[in-house]
Design a protein around this motif. Sequence first.
Motif, PDB file in Angstrom:
ATOM      1  N   PRO A   1     -13.860 -15.156  10.572  1.00 24.15           N
ATOM      2  CA  PRO A   1     -13.469 -14.654   9.247  1.00 24.15           C
ATOM      3  C   PRO A   1     -12.384 -13.593   9.401  1.00 24.15           C
ATOM      4  CG  PRO A   1     -15.842 -14.374   9.620  1.00 24.15           C
ATOM      5  CD  PRO A   1     -15.242 -14.859  10.888  1.00 24.15           C
ATOM      6  N   LEU A   2     -11.456 -13.577   8.470  1.00 20.04           N
ATOM      7  CA  LEU A   2     -10.350 -12.631   8.494  1.00 20.04           C
ATOM      8  C   LEU A   2     -10.854 -11.226   8.179  1.00 20.04           C
ATOM      9  CD1 LEU A   2      -7.239 -12.146   8.594  1.00 20.04           C
ATOM     10  CD2 LEU A   2      -7.257 -12.545   6.119  1.00 20.04           C
ATOM     11  N   ASP A   3     -10.448 -10.260   8.998  1.00 17.48           N
ATOM     12  CA  ASP A   3     -10.758  -8.848   8.756  1.00 17.48           C
ATOM     13  C   ASP A   3      -9.583  -8.258   7.979  1.00 17.48           C
ATOM     14  OD1 ASP A   3     -11.446  -6.170   8.767  1.00 17.48           O
ATOM     15  OD2 ASP A   3     -11.103  -5.901  10.916  1.00 17.48           O
ATOM     16  N   THR A   4      -9.819  -7.875   6.738  1.00 23.51           N
ATOM     17  CA  THR A   4      -8.752  -7.338   5.898  1.00 23.51           C
ATOM     18  C   THR A   4      -8.770  -5.809   5.836  1.00 23.51           C
ATOM     19  OG1 THR A   4     -10.155  -7.579   3.948  1.00 23.51           O
ATOM     20  CG2 THR A   4      -8.629  -9.389   4.433  1.00 23.51           C
ATOM     21  N   SER A   5      -9.640  -5.174   6.595  1.00 18.64           N
ATOM     22  CA  SER A   5      -9.818  -3.726   6.480  1.00 18.64           C
ATOM     23  C   SER A   5      -8.560  -2.926   6.821  1.00 18.64           C
ATOM     24  CB  SER A   5     -10.984  -3.252   7.353  1.00 18.64           C
ATOM     25  OG  SER A   5     -10.712  -3.486   8.723  1.00 18.64           O
ATOM     26  N   GLU A   6      -7.686  -3.458   7.655  1.00 17.62           N
ATOM     27  CA  GLU A   6      -6.472  -2.729   8.027  1.00 17.62           C
ATOM     28  C   GLU A   6      -5.279  -3.066   7.130  1.00 17.62           C
ATOM     29  OE1 GLU A   6      -5.566  -3.077  12.167  1.00 17.62           O
ATOM     30  OE2 GLU A   6      -7.440  -2.158  12.780  1.00 17.62           O
ATOM     31  N   ILE A   7      -5.474  -3.982   6.192  1.00 16.05           N
ATOM     32  CA  ILE A   7      -4.393  -4.338   5.271  1.00 16.05           C
ATOM     33  C   ILE A   7      -4.462  -3.376   4.080  1.00 16.05           C
ATOM     34  CG2 ILE A   7      -3.332  -6.145   3.874  1.00 16.05           C
ATOM     35  CD1 ILE A   7      -4.792  -8.183   5.704  1.00 16.05           C
ATOM     36  N   VAL A   8      -3.733  -2.287   4.208  1.00 15.98           N
ATOM     37  CA  VAL A   8      -3.688  -1.242   3.188  1.00 15.98           C
ATOM     38  C   VAL A   8      -2.235  -1.133   2.734  1.00 15.98           C
ATOM     39  CG1 VAL A   8      -4.129   1.201   2.710  1.00 15.98           C
ATOM     40  CG2 VAL A   8      -5.624  -0.049   4.292  1.00 15.98           C
ATOM     41  N   LEU A   9      -2.019  -1.331   1.438  1.00 13.85           N
ATOM     42  CA  LEU A   9      -0.655  -1.374   0.914  1.00 13.85           C
ATOM     43  C   LEU A   9      -0.105  -0.020   0.487  1.00 13.85           C
ATOM     44  CD1 LEU A   9      -0.841  -4.680  -1.170  1.00 13.85           C
ATOM     45  CD2 LEU A   9      -0.118  -4.353   1.205  1.00 13.85           C
ATOM     46  N   LYS A  10      -0.964   0.988   0.427  1.00 11.93           N
ATOM     47  CA  LYS A  10      -0.496   2.337   0.096  1.00 11.93           C
ATOM     48  C   LYS A  10      -1.540   3.334   0.536  1.00 11.93           C
ATOM     49  CE  LYS A  10       1.296   5.104  -3.691  1.00 11.93           C
ATOM     50  NZ  LYS A  10       1.575   5.148  -5.108  1.00 11.93           N
ATOM     51  N   PRO A  11      -1.222   4.295   1.355  1.00 13.08           N
ATOM     52  CA  PRO A  11       0.013   4.417   2.126  1.00 13.08           C
ATOM     53  C   PRO A  11       0.014   3.392   3.264  1.00 13.08           C
ATOM     54  CG  PRO A  11      -1.510   6.129   2.808  1.00 13.08           C
ATOM     55  CD  PRO A  11      -2.179   5.369   1.684  1.00 13.08           C
ATOM     56  N   ILE A  12       1.189   2.968   3.639  1.00  9.22           N
ATOM     57  CA  ILE A  12       1.260   1.943   4.680  1.00  9.22           C
ATOM     58  C   ILE A  12       1.219   2.587   6.064  1.00  9.22           C
ATOM     59  CG2 ILE A  12       2.444   0.238   3.255  1.00  9.22           C
ATOM     60  CD1 ILE A  12       5.053   0.993   4.680  1.00  9.22           C
ATOM     61  N   SER A  13       0.568   1.900   6.956  1.00 11.99           N
ATOM     62  CA  SER A  13       0.521   2.364   8.345  1.00 11.99           C
ATOM     63  C   SER A  13       1.762   1.876   9.085  1.00 11.99           C
ATOM     64  CB  SER A  13      -0.731   1.825   9.041  1.00 11.99           C
ATOM     65  OG  SER A  13      -0.599   0.439   9.289  1.00 11.99           O
ATOM     66  N   ALA A  14       2.020   2.479  10.212  1.00 11.41           N
ATOM     67  CA  ALA A  14       3.175   2.081  11.035  1.00 11.41           C
ATOM     68  C   ALA A  14       3.023   0.640  11.524  1.00 11.41           C
ATOM     69  CB  ALA A  14       3.334   3.040  12.214  1.00 11.41           C
ATOM     70  N   GLU A  15       1.806   0.130  11.599  1.00 10.98           N
ATOM     71  CA  GLU A  15       1.566  -1.206  12.148  1.00 10.98           C
ATOM     72  C   GLU A  15       1.318  -2.282  11.094  1.00 10.98           C
ATOM     73  OE1 GLU A  15       1.855  -2.299  15.341  1.00 10.98           O
ATOM     74  OE2 GLU A  15       2.709  -0.312  15.671  1.00 10.98           O
ATOM     75  N   LEU A  16       1.413  -1.938   9.805  1.00 11.46           N
ATOM     76  CA  LEU A  16       1.110  -2.924   8.764  1.00 11.46           C
ATOM     77  C   LEU A  16       1.980  -4.178   8.884  1.00 11.46           C
ATOM     78  CD1 LEU A  16      -0.504  -3.713   6.221  1.00 11.46           C
ATOM     79  CD2 LEU A  16       1.331  -2.656   4.874  1.00 11.46           C
ATOM     80  N   PHE A  17       3.274  -3.995   9.072  1.00  2.82           N
ATOM     81  CA  PHE A  17       4.185  -5.132   9.139  1.00  2.82           C
ATOM     82  C   PHE A  17       4.339  -5.664  10.560  1.00  2.82           C
ATOM     83  CE2 PHE A  17       6.214  -2.475   5.636  1.00  2.82           C
ATOM     84  CZ  PHE A  17       5.412  -3.036   4.651  1.00  2.82           C
ATOM     85  N   ASN A  18       3.605  -5.101  11.488  1.00  2.05           N
ATOM     86  CA  ASN A  18       3.674  -5.525  12.887  1.00  2.05           C
ATOM     87  C   ASN A  18       2.312  -6.077  13.312  1.00  2.05           C
ATOM     88  OD1 ASN A  18       4.798  -5.878  15.485  1.00  2.05           O
ATOM     89  ND2 ASN A  18       4.013  -3.900  16.134  1.00  2.05           N
ATOM     90  N   GLN A  19       1.500  -5.274  13.943  1.00  6.78           N
ATOM     91  CA  GLN A  19       0.251  -5.758  14.522  1.00  6.78           C
ATOM     92  C   GLN A  19      -0.749  -6.252  13.474  1.00  6.78           C
ATOM     93  OE1 GLN A  19       0.139  -6.058  17.956  1.00  6.78           O
ATOM     94  NE2 GLN A  19      -1.541  -7.404  17.402  1.00  6.78           N
ATOM     95  N   VAL A  20      -0.827  -5.583  12.344  1.00  6.09           N
ATOM     96  CA  VAL A  20      -1.780  -6.005  11.300  1.00  6.09           C
ATOM     97  C   VAL A  20      -1.382  -7.386  10.768  1.00  6.09           C
ATOM     98  CG1 VAL A  20      -2.752  -5.436   9.031  1.00  6.09           C
ATOM     99  CG2 VAL A  20      -2.362  -3.611  10.709  1.00  6.09           C
ATOM    100  N   ALA A  21      -0.096  -7.571  10.478  1.00  8.01           N
ATOM    101  CA  ALA A  21       0.382  -8.874  10.012  1.00  8.01           C
ATOM    102  C   ALA A  21       0.204  -9.942  11.092  1.00  8.01           C
ATOM    103  CB  ALA A  21       1.849  -8.775   9.600  1.00  8.01           C
TER     104      ALA A  21
END
Length: 165
Positions: free
Chosen positions: A29-49
């Motif tokens: 199952p997909l873990d969505t806990s690190e997908i936070v759109l505000k404030p964005i983390s440095a890794e949102l568009f990198n490791q999280v994606a």
Amino acid sequence: MVQQTYNRNNQDRPNWGQGRQFESSNIEPLDTSEIVLKPISAELFNQVAKNAAKTIAENTKSNKPTQLRKFYDEIVMWDQKLMMVTDKNKRLEKFIEYLPFIKMLNAKVAYAKGRKSGGHELIDDNFVKLISHCLESVECPETMRNFKLFMEAFMGFYKEKRPKD
């Protein structure tokens, strides 16, 4: 007579309307806990994606890139409509006007989940969860932009994982 025709036409489909679950039980199952759109983390568009793309790419019987691309294209369209409005107050007004239609993506994803092609779902529970989670977080033009950017990164990593599809 109508009932007989229906039964005869569907007699070769013993699972008609049934079994809308993962084709394979070994898909995480997909873990969505690190997908936070505000404030964005440095890794949102990198490791999280990248992690989200890896998990969703594991289901090779569903989630074809062309199908996912349709949803991404719609997300881009709504973001572009918002970004065309230069005045921030008017952009917020437009966002409020567009929000019901943006959230309608949940219904479109649910519809695609219910459809089958070649005996397989077009998209799986993990993609439904991803879109639903992100749409819950869309609350202003900024989070809509972050959602679009996250999905852009996700699609890039997804294509890396499923280049032949």
